[in-house]
Scaffold this active site. Structure first.
Site, mmCIF file in Angstrom:
data_model
loop_
_atom_site.group_PDB
_atom_site.id
_atom_site.type_symbol
_atom_site.label_atom_id
_atom_site.label_comp_id
_atom_site.label_asym_id
_atom_site.label_seq_id
_atom_site.Cartn_x
_atom_site.Cartn_y
_atom_site.Cartn_z
ATOM 1 N N VAL A 165 0.878 -1.180 0.000
ATOM 2 C CA VAL A 165 0.000 0.000 0.000
ATOM 3 C C VAL A 165 0.912 1.226 0.000
ATOM 4 C CG1 VAL A 165 -1.826 1.230 1.217
ATOM 5 C CG2 VAL A 165 -1.787 -1.271 1.271
ATOM 6 N N GLU A 166 0.995 1.867 -1.151
ATOM 7 C CA GLU A 166 1.941 2.972 -1.302
ATOM 8 C C GLU A 166 1.311 4.307 -0.892
ATOM 9 O OE1 GLU A 166 3.540 2.539 -5.276
ATOM 10 O OE2 GLU A 166 4.713 0.796 -4.652
ATOM 11 N N ASN A 167 2.130 5.341 -0.944
ATOM 12 C CA ASN A 167 1.694 6.667 -0.502
ATOM 13 C C ASN A 167 2.356 7.729 -1.362
ATOM 14 O OD1 ASN A 167 1.842 9.176 1.449
ATOM 15 N ND2 ASN A 167 0.371 7.768 2.355
ATOM 16 N N ALA A 168 1.662 8.849 -1.576
ATOM 17 C CA ALA A 168 2.222 9.959 -2.348
ATOM 18 C C ALA A 168 3.515 10.462 -1.708
ATOM 19 C CB ALA A 168 1.210 11.089 -2.456
ATOM 20 N N SER A 169 3.610 10.324 -0.409
ATOM 21 C CA SER A 169 4.889 10.535 0.283
ATOM 22 C C SER A 169 5.595 9.187 0.266
ATOM 23 C CB SER A 169 4.635 11.012 1.719
ATOM 24 O OG SER A 169 5.872 11.195 2.388
ATOM 25 N N CYS B 249 5.123 -2.090 2.608
ATOM 26 C CA CYS B 249 5.357 -3.327 1.859
ATOM 27 C C CYS B 249 4.231 -4.324 2.147
ATOM 28 C CB CYS B 249 6.679 -3.968 2.276
ATOM 29 S SG CYS B 249 8.145 -3.120 1.679
ATOM 30 N N GLU C 101 4.519 -7.171 3.236
ATOM 31 C CA GLU C 101 4.803 -7.841 4.509
ATOM 32 C C GLU C 101 4.221 -7.066 5.681
ATOM 33 O OE1 GLU C 101 6.844 -7.275 2.041
ATOM 34 O OE2 GLU C 101 8.172 -8.969 1.677
ATOM 35 N N CYS D 100 12.443 -7.174 1.626
ATOM 36 C CA CYS D 100 13.479 -6.160 1.853
ATOM 37 C C CYS D 100 14.007 -6.289 3.282
ATOM 38 C CB CYS D 100 12.926 -4.762 1.585
ATOM 39 S SG CYS D 100 11.884 -4.096 2.899
ATOM 40 N N CYS E 11 11.577 -5.566 6.066
ATOM 41 C CA CYS E 11 10.557 -6.594 6.237
ATOM 42 C C CYS E 11 11.128 -7.882 6.828
ATOM 43 C CB CYS E 11 9.852 -6.855 4.916
ATOM 44 S SG CYS E 11 8.772 -5.474 4.481
HETATM 45 O O1 LIG Z 1 9.279 -7.889 -0.741
HETATM 46 C C1 LIG Z 1 8.809 -6.824 -1.181
HETATM 47 C C2 LIG Z 1 9.495 -6.012 -2.100
HETATM 48 C C3 LIG Z 1 8.886 -4.852 -2.529
HETATM 49 N N1 LIG Z 1 7.653 -4.510 -2.075
HETATM 50 C C4 LIG Z 1 6.988 -3.298 -2.569
HETATM 51 C C5 LIG Z 1 7.425 -1.986 -1.981
HETATM 52 C C6 LIG Z 1 7.016 -1.021 -3.059
HETATM 53 O O2 LIG Z 1 5.629 -0.698 -2.901
HETATM 54 C C7 LIG Z 1 7.171 -1.813 -4.336
HETATM 55 C C8 LIG Z 1 8.460 -1.489 -5.101
HETATM 56 O O3 LIG Z 1 9.571 -1.627 -4.262
HETATM 57 O O4 LIG Z 1 7.200 -3.178 -3.959
HETATM 58 C C9 LIG Z 1 6.969 -5.291 -1.184
HETATM 59 O O5 LIG Z 1 5.833 -4.991 -0.805
HETATM 60 N N2 LIG Z 1 7.588 -6.422 -0.748
HETATM 61 ZN ZN LIG Z 2 9.713 -4.486 2.708
#
Ligand SMILES: O=c1ccn([C@H]2C[C@H](O)[C@@H](CO)O2)c(=O)[nH]1
Ligand SMILES: [Zn+2]
Length: 142
Positions: free
Chosen positions: A56-60, A66, A68, A99, A102
């Site tokens: 779940v990403e964000n504009a910031s 992630c 996870e 990453c 995570c």
């Molecule tokens: O194991 C991972 C690797 C990357 N991302 C996400 C973070 C970001 O939203 C997108 C690109 O890095 O992938 C995850 O959710 N899990």
């Molecule tokens: Zn991560």
């Protein structure tokens, strides 16, 4: 998957297919307009449940979560417990390494002997995050 060896899952007995399917299904719920890299994560709990999450990403950008992260939130909200096995995929179905952040997140909830499906095969939690900082270290200073 609790059993006689201290709660550790027997790697040979893990059925990865439902985990892969749950990770794929979770990936379909991604909010990833910035990276355009949807990710799904799933894990098997010691007591046999499957929990999952998506990124779940964000504009910031730096605030993005992630898959996870949301998976661990779902773990806690659906009975808690510890994780025996972990699987993570992108939209192409490729397995991903979690990453560094995570790995730490997963370590907090890892059952003894937890394993991860990775780009380099099945790996132990202790192998992908050696010498981890954990709850045990908080007790050393008091
Ligand atoms: O194991 C991972 C690797 C990357 N991302 C996400 C973070 C970001 O939203 C997108 C690109 O890095 O992938 C995850 O959710 N899990
Ligand atoms: Zn991560």
């Amino acid at each position: 998957m609790a059993d006689s060896n201290g709660g550790a899952a027997d790697v040979g007995e893990i059925d990865w297919e439902p985990l892969a399917a749950a990770a794929h299904e979770a990936m379909l719920h991604a909010y990833a307009p910035y990276s355009r890299f949807p990710v799904g994560a799933a894990a098997l709990t010691e007591d046999g449940r499957i929990v999952s999450g998506t990124n779940v990403e964000n504009a910031s950008y730096g605030l993005s979560l992630c898959a996870e992260c949301t998976m661990v939130g779902n773990l806690q909200m659906t009975g808690g417990g510890r994780l025996s096995a972990f699987y993570c995929v992108n939209s192409a179905g490729a397995v991903l390494m979690p990453c560094g952040r995570c790995r730490q997140l997963l370590y907090e909830f890892a059952a003894p002997g937890m394993v991860l499906m990775t780009t380099t095969g099945i790996r132990a939690m202790d192998d992908v995050l050696p010498d981890a900082f954990g709850p045990q270290h908080l007790e050393e200073i008091s």
